[in-house]
Design a protein around this motif. Structure first.
Motif, PDB file in Angstrom:
ATOM      1  N   VAL A 123      20.392  13.407  64.782  1.00 18.12           N
ATOM      2  CA  VAL A 123      21.365  14.175  65.553  1.00 18.12           C
ATOM      3  C   VAL A 123      22.534  13.289  65.977  1.00 18.12           C
ATOM      4  N   VAL A 124      22.236  12.058  66.362  1.00 19.38           N
ATOM      5  CA  VAL A 124      23.302  11.170  66.832  1.00 19.38           C
ATOM      6  C   VAL A 124      24.310  10.880  65.730  1.00 19.38           C
ATOM      7  N   TRP A 125      23.863  10.815  64.470  1.00 20.53           N
ATOM      8  CA  TRP A 125      24.801  10.626  63.365  1.00 20.53           C
ATOM      9  C   TRP A 125      25.640  11.883  63.152  1.00 20.53           C
ATOM     10  N   ALA A 126      25.044  13.049  63.339  1.00 25.02           N
ATOM     11  CA  ALA A 126      25.801  14.298  63.205  1.00 25.02           C
ATOM     12  C   ALA A 126      26.905  14.363  64.259  1.00 25.02           C
ATOM     13  N   ILE A 127      26.597  13.940  65.482  1.00 24.66           N
ATOM     14  CA  ILE A 127      27.602  13.930  66.549  1.00 24.66           C
ATOM     15  C   ILE A 127      28.745  12.984  66.181  1.00 24.66           C
ATOM     16  N   ARG A 128      28.389  11.805  65.684  1.00 26.27           N
ATOM     17  CA  ARG A 128      29.415  10.832  65.282  1.00 26.27           C
ATOM     18  C   ARG A 128      30.301  11.419  64.183  1.00 26.27           C
ATOM     19  N   ASP A 129      29.671  12.017  63.175  1.00 22.61           N
ATOM     20  CA  ASP A 129      30.444  12.583  62.069  1.00 22.61           C
ATOM     21  C   ASP A 129      31.352  13.710  62.539  1.00 22.61           C
ATOM     22  N   GLY A 130      30.840  14.562  63.436  1.00 18.35           N
ATOM     23  CA  GLY A 130      31.649  15.668  63.945  1.00 18.35           C
ATOM     24  C   GLY A 130      32.870  15.177  64.694  1.00 18.35           C
ATOM     25  N   ARG A 131      32.690  14.151  65.513  1.00 15.32           N
ATOM     26  CA  ARG A 131      33.818  13.593  66.267  1.00 15.32           C
ATOM     27  C   ARG A 131      34.842  12.956  65.317  1.00 15.32           C
ATOM     28  N   ASP A 132      34.348  12.208  64.347  1.00 18.97           N
ATOM     29  CA  ASP A 132      35.266  11.559  63.397  1.00 18.97           C
ATOM     30  C   ASP A 132      36.007  12.584  62.543  1.00 18.97           C
ATOM     31  N   ALA A 133      35.291  13.622  62.109  1.00 17.76           N
ATOM     32  CA  ALA A 133      35.936  14.662  61.297  1.00 17.76           C
ATOM     33  C   ALA A 133      37.026  15.378  62.086  1.00 17.76           C
ATOM     34  N   ALA A 134      36.771  15.631  63.367  1.00 14.01           N
ATOM     35  CA  ALA A 134      37.780  16.288  64.207  1.00 14.01           C
ATOM     36  C   ALA A 134      39.054  15.455  64.279  1.00 14.01           C
ATOM     37  N   GLU A 135      38.891  14.150  64.389  1.00 10.50           N
ATOM     38  CA  GLU A 135      40.055  13.254  64.437  1.00 10.50           C
ATOM     39  C   GLU A 135      40.856  13.328  63.142  1.00 10.50           C
ATOM     40  N   ARG A 136      40.151  13.376  61.996  1.00 11.48           N
ATOM     41  CA  ARG A 136      40.843  13.440  60.698  1.00 11.48           C
ATOM     42  C   ARG A 136      41.510  14.800  60.495  1.00 11.48           C
ATOM     43  N   ILE A 137      40.875  15.862  60.964  1.00 13.13           N
ATOM     44  CA  ILE A 137      41.479  17.193  60.859  1.00 13.13           C
ATOM     45  C   ILE A 137      42.776  17.239  61.667  1.00 13.13           C
ATOM     46  N   HIS A 138      42.732  16.703  62.865  1.00 17.33           N
ATOM     47  CA  HIS A 138      43.928  16.659  63.716  1.00 17.33           C
ATOM     48  C   HIS A 138      45.047  15.890  63.022  1.00 17.33           C
ATOM     49  N   LYS A 139      44.707  14.761  62.426  1.00 17.23           N
ATOM     50  CA  LYS A 139      45.692  13.937  61.727  1.00 17.23           C
ATOM     51  C   LYS A 139      46.285  14.701  60.546  1.00 17.23           C
ATOM     52  N   TRP A 140      45.445  15.415  59.810  1.00 19.05           N
ATOM     53  CA  TRP A 140      45.912  16.151  58.633  1.00 19.05           C
ATOM     54  C   TRP A 140      46.825  17.312  59.036  1.00 19.05           C
ATOM     55  N   ILE A 141      46.454  18.047  60.073  1.00 15.92           N
ATOM     56  CA  ILE A 141      47.279  19.181  60.507  1.00 15.92           C
ATOM     57  C   ILE A 141      48.632  18.687  61.016  1.00 15.92           C
ATOM     58  N   LYS A 142      48.636  17.619  61.779  1.00 17.71           N
ATOM     59  CA  LYS A 142      49.901  17.070  62.271  1.00 17.71           C
ATOM     60  C   LYS A 142      50.796  16.616  61.122  1.00 17.71           C
ATOM     61  N   ALA A 143      50.179  15.978  60.126  1.00 23.21           N
ATOM     62  CA  ALA A 143      50.972  15.524  58.973  1.00 23.21           C
ATOM     63  C   ALA A 143      51.572  16.706  58.227  1.00 23.21           C
ATOM     64  N   ASN A 144      50.801  17.774  58.066  1.00 21.07           N
ATOM     65  CA  ASN A 144      51.314  18.973  57.393  1.00 21.07           C
ATOM     66  C   ASN A 144      52.420  19.624  58.192  1.00 21.07           C
ATOM     67  N   ALA A 145      52.247  19.655  59.524  1.00 20.72           N
ATOM     68  CA  ALA A 145      53.269  20.261  60.379  1.00 20.72           C
ATOM     69  C   ALA A 145      54.575  19.472  60.280  1.00 20.72           C
TER      70      ALA A 145
END
Length: 482
Positions: free
Chosen positions: A451-473
């Motif tokens: 579970v702790v790895w899933a939490i880490r992955d979810g947090r990291d993925a959210a950061e990358r999604i934010h970066k990608w959306i900002k770059a597209n905007a």
């Protein structure tokens, strides 16, 4: 005045009081009592505050463990919670179910000669205290963003990503085929390890933060499901966090007999029964009461099954594992709890066949011996000729691990690439799949894990999604100006 640390030389390790095995066999309540404030501070003060904190190094989330131990030792619990929650979305859950003996506590530098600091128990105490005192608040972004992000899966990876994305203002929608938030936290992990109100408390907090949940909503082309292509149109980005639920099947003579059940089916039925749900007809027989139970496997899921069977009133419970105790992949602490509660472990033994005519009546097994070590250092196993024996069994539970469901086929997305193991392929620097704007995190990418790895992955993925959306905007803004 600052409370001195390094008390491991004068204060012995002490976990919170544990209910007696006889008492805890009678219910599904958590087995550990709450830490008293004085004891929590005392145990936190055992930390050596070492220069290289291997507890943090070996924590998938990189938690600042020495810092919140020192704050706890000094009674500064609100600050301790702020430090703990800065890196961990669900510290009260990790404090309960993480295998600390394999992670933070197992790498504590005082362990040689002194027992490790009780990191998990203190982590749980800090966050439970924070909830009791109203220090845990809904996430409030500084400003709202117009873009929406869809998340498929309300397990730990999806929930961690939802919280992080909401913190920066996205309109977050979480879709899950089950009727409750939490995934395996609710249906796969028994209440004696994680009581379900702990998960529902986080669910309410996320809703108060503005996350929208669509429960009982499957994804696919079947009736009542939402097509994956439609989800892509609704949201600027998608995160796939479905986990892995497909049980690995066992073969051999008699493997198809009634009474041989998958671990997740068994645990889900037990958890639903505890939650007061009405079980479907095909799940009502998933009860160990009065039965001779044999569980196959050596991981934490197997431990959940054997301890559940004990609480259901099984006549006998045996765990069959092909390696020895030292090579068992599950938590040593969970094995000890199971032994205390009356589980019998049959080490170095593997099933050969299942006996019975209309229903399983026994498991024929063979003794194993440890052979040469493989490149990872783990010893191979070899059968001992002529060593077969039989165990009586009215219920056999297979806990052999999980594989991914074939999402590209189920969702009609042939361009969604998978690895040779069936997990989704993502770019390591972005968490993006082979579909533009579609990301993936958690077990569906790394395979069945903690579970702790899933939490880490979810947090990291959210950061990358934010970066990608900002770059597209930004790219869109430049194009409009041009």
């Amino acid at each position: 005045m600052t409370t001195p640390m390094l008390k491991f030389v004068s204060v012995a390790q002490q976990q919170p009081e544990k209910r007696t095995a006889q008492n805890r066999r009678a219910d599904f309540d958590e087995i550990y009592e709450d830490f008293k404030p004085v004891k929590a501070a005392e145990q936190a003060s055992r930390c050596s505050q070492c220069g290289v904190p291997f507890c943090s190094v070996h924590c998938p989330l990189g938690n600042n463990i020495p810092d919140w131990l020192m704050l706890t030792a000094n009674g500064r619990l609100e600050e301790a919670y702020e430090v703990s929650s800065a890196t961990n979305t669900f510290p009260e859950i990790c404090g309960r179910i993480c295998p600390q003996d394999r992670l933070c506590e197992g790498n504590c530098v005082i362990e040689p000669g002194f027992e490790s600091v009780t990191i998990g128990a203190v982590e749980r105490y800090i966050t439970d205290t924070a909830f009791e005192n109203g220090w845990v608040k809904p996430t409030r972004p500084l400003r709202e963003r117009p873009e929406s992000v869809g998340i498929v899966g309300a397990g730990p990876a999806g929930l961690a990503a939802a919280e992080r994305l909401r913190a920066v203002g996205y309109q977050v929608h979480v879709y899950d085929r089950y009727d409750r938030v939490g995934g395996l936290l609710v249906y796969g992990i028994p209440g004696f390890k994680l009581e379900k109100d702990i998960v529902s408390r986080r669910h309410r907090l996320l809703e108060d933060s503005g996350v929208t949940f669509h429960l009982g909503q499957g994804v696919g082309d079947a009736e009542g499901e939402i097509p994956f292509a439609e989800l892509r149109k609704k949201h600027e980005a998608l995160l796939i966090a479905t986990g892995v639920y497909k049980a690995r099947e066992i073969g051999g003579p008699g493997a198809g007999l009634p009474g041989i059940e998958r671990a997740l089916d068994y645990l889900t039925a037990s958890n639903r029964r505890s939650l007061g749900d009405t079980l479907p007809e095909d799940a009502k027989g998933l009860d160990a009461a009065g039965k001779n139970v044999v569980v196959l496997g050596g991981g934490d899921t197997a431990m959940d099954c054997v301890r559940t069977a004990i609480r259901q009133g099984a006549k006998s419970v045996k765990c069959l594992y092909r390696r020895d105790k030292a090579n068992m992949p599950g938590s040593a602490r969970e094995v000890k709890n199971a032994e205390e509660e009356g589980v019998e472990f049959v080490w170095l033994a593997a099933p050969e066949a299942f006996l019975g005519d209309d229903h399983v009546t026994g498991v024929r097994a063979t003794r194993m011996k440890l052979g040469m070590a493989d490149p990872t250092g783990r010893q191979s196993v070899e059968p001992l000729e002529g060593s077969s024996f039989t165990l009586d069994a009215d219920l056999v539970i297979t806990a052999l691990g999980f594989d991914p469901e074939p999402l590209p086929q189920l969702w009609g997305q042939p361009d969604l690439a998978v690895s040779r193991w069936g997990t989704l392929k993502v770019r390591q620097d972005s968490f993006m799949t082979t579909l533009p704007g579609v990301f993936a995190a958690g077990d569906i990418v790394r395979g069945a894990s903690l579970v702790v790895w899933a939490i880490r992955d979810g947090r990291d993925a959210a950061e990358r999604i934010h970066k990608w959306i900002k770059a597209n905007a930004s790219a869109d803004a430049v194009a409009e100006q041009g």
